[in-house]
Write a protein that holds these residues in place. Sequence first.
Motif, PDB file in Angstrom:
ATOM      1  N   VAL A 107       3.605  22.295 -45.418  1.00  0.00           N
ATOM      2  CA  VAL A 107       3.675  21.099 -46.261  1.00  0.00           C
ATOM      3  C   VAL A 107       3.310  21.552 -47.664  1.00  0.00           C
ATOM      4  CG1 VAL A 107       2.891  18.736 -46.617  1.00  0.00           C
ATOM      5  CG2 VAL A 107       2.949  19.695 -44.305  1.00  0.00           C
ATOM      6  N   TRP A 110       1.934  17.095 -51.789  1.00  0.00           N
ATOM      7  CA  TRP A 110       2.199  15.691 -51.504  1.00  0.00           C
ATOM      8  C   TRP A 110       2.281  14.971 -52.836  1.00  0.00           C
ATOM      9  CZ3 TRP A 110       4.708  13.003 -48.460  1.00  0.00           C
ATOM     10  CH2 TRP A 110       4.519  11.627 -48.291  1.00  0.00           C
ATOM     11  N   GLY A 137      -1.007  23.622 -45.289  1.00  0.00           N
ATOM     12  CA  GLY A 137      -1.010  22.559 -46.291  1.00  0.00           C
ATOM     13  C   GLY A 137      -1.338  23.144 -47.646  1.00  0.00           C
ATOM     14  N   GLY A 141      -0.903  19.156 -50.044  1.00  0.00           N
ATOM     15  CA  GLY A 141      -0.451  19.147 -48.655  1.00  0.00           C
ATOM     16  C   GLY A 141      -1.624  19.062 -47.691  1.00  0.00           C
ATOM     17  N   LEU A 145      -2.261  16.867 -43.941  1.00  0.00           N
ATOM     18  CA  LEU A 145      -2.856  17.337 -42.693  1.00  0.00           C
ATOM     19  C   LEU A 145      -4.113  16.552 -42.360  1.00  0.00           C
ATOM     20  CD1 LEU A 145      -2.480  21.229 -43.014  1.00  0.00           C
ATOM     21  CD2 LEU A 145      -0.873  19.560 -42.075  1.00  0.00           C
ATOM     22  N   THR A 158      -8.301  22.109 -51.237  1.00  0.00           N
ATOM     23  CA  THR A 158      -7.156  21.520 -51.916  1.00  0.00           C
ATOM     24  C   THR A 158      -7.343  21.738 -53.412  1.00  0.00           C
ATOM     25  OG1 THR A 158      -5.741  19.560 -52.044  1.00  0.00           O
ATOM     26  CG2 THR A 158      -8.117  19.195 -52.210  1.00  0.00           C
ATOM     27  N   THR A 189      -4.964  26.081 -45.522  1.00  0.00           N
ATOM     28  CA  THR A 189      -4.864  25.171 -46.659  1.00  0.00           C
ATOM     29  C   THR A 189      -5.116  25.958 -47.930  1.00  0.00           C
ATOM     30  OG1 THR A 189      -7.198  24.552 -46.355  1.00  0.00           O
ATOM     31  CG2 THR A 189      -5.525  23.077 -45.413  1.00  0.00           C
TER      32      THR A 189
END
Length: 350
Positions: A107, A110, A137, A141, A145, A158, A189
């Motif tokens: 992913v 987002w 992620g 992303g 998750l 993140t 991640t």
Amino acid sequence: MPAHPRTASSVCAPRAGAAASTTSTTSAASATPAARRIAVVAFDRIIPFHLSVPCVVFGEDHSAGGVPPFELLVCAAEPGPLATTAGFTLGTPYGLDALSEADVVIVPSWRDKDEAPPEALCAALHEAHARGAVLVGLCLGAFVLAHAGLLDGRPATTHWAAADAFAQRFPSVRFDPDVLYIDDGDILTSAGTAAGLDCCLHLLRRLAGTQAANYVARRLVVPPHRQGSQAQYVQQPVAVRGRGDRLSSLLDWIRAHLDTPHTLDSLAQRALMSRRTFTRQFRLTTGATVSAWLLGERLARAQQLLETTDQPIDAIAQRAGFGSATSLRQHFVEAFRTSPSAWRREFRGT
């Protein structure tokens, strides 16, 4: 979004049942099967660069560098043409059903940290993870998750700008805002955009080995790994050579003679520069001090020899320039939180 300058890489303790070394680091080599099919989730209002990061690492033909082929599937999370933030639209023949066939699902970000992802996407991610796919992620992303409940009780990171929102919204996640990426075995991640590239190169190393990751990194004109303040379970960086660089030949010579003792003064003399000029030029060329760069190169050589030869630890220590197995072990543990013997077992299965 750019990665925060304080970030560093991190590899965390393995999940229950995952292969692990004798230390608390996850076994990057044995935690991932021989994955060949990689699904990347695209969505409406995606930032094109985010989507391009996994595509350029896994979707290009790098066979000239000995990199094995991957089947890349860009999958639409929503029906219809997908708008991008750059003003053009995307179309893909694959939908979320393709995630059921993927070894790795990425992913890439987002669109809004305050918007929950579609239930269909969360369900598809759950199903992929349940059957053994590795989930990644990148940047925001990680929010996808986390919304799907896949990060509960697990370490994750993140983008730094969304750190507070992430920590408040997902208190059950062991959030770490000070790393470039986190490898927790079957879930990875990363921080912001550039860190997504770091994470993908790390994943490529897991899937295809050091040489493959180094080749792709050089093609992209980035280091295979950016050094950080925490333990790194990945390849040390290699300086990018600039055309006409006065120090390029010297760096090549040092790499060919890592078993030779080197000092700042001896290298400055070889470069026909004063100590002060050499120090300045070296930092401009490599982004590091002489001692830090030399240690990184020696650690990288030790990694390579451990992964590709059956030579005794003492011999590897000599060839890499550490002088003794004791010195090699000390530096290895400080840098990677594992021993040379454990590293060899994890990457060679011996």
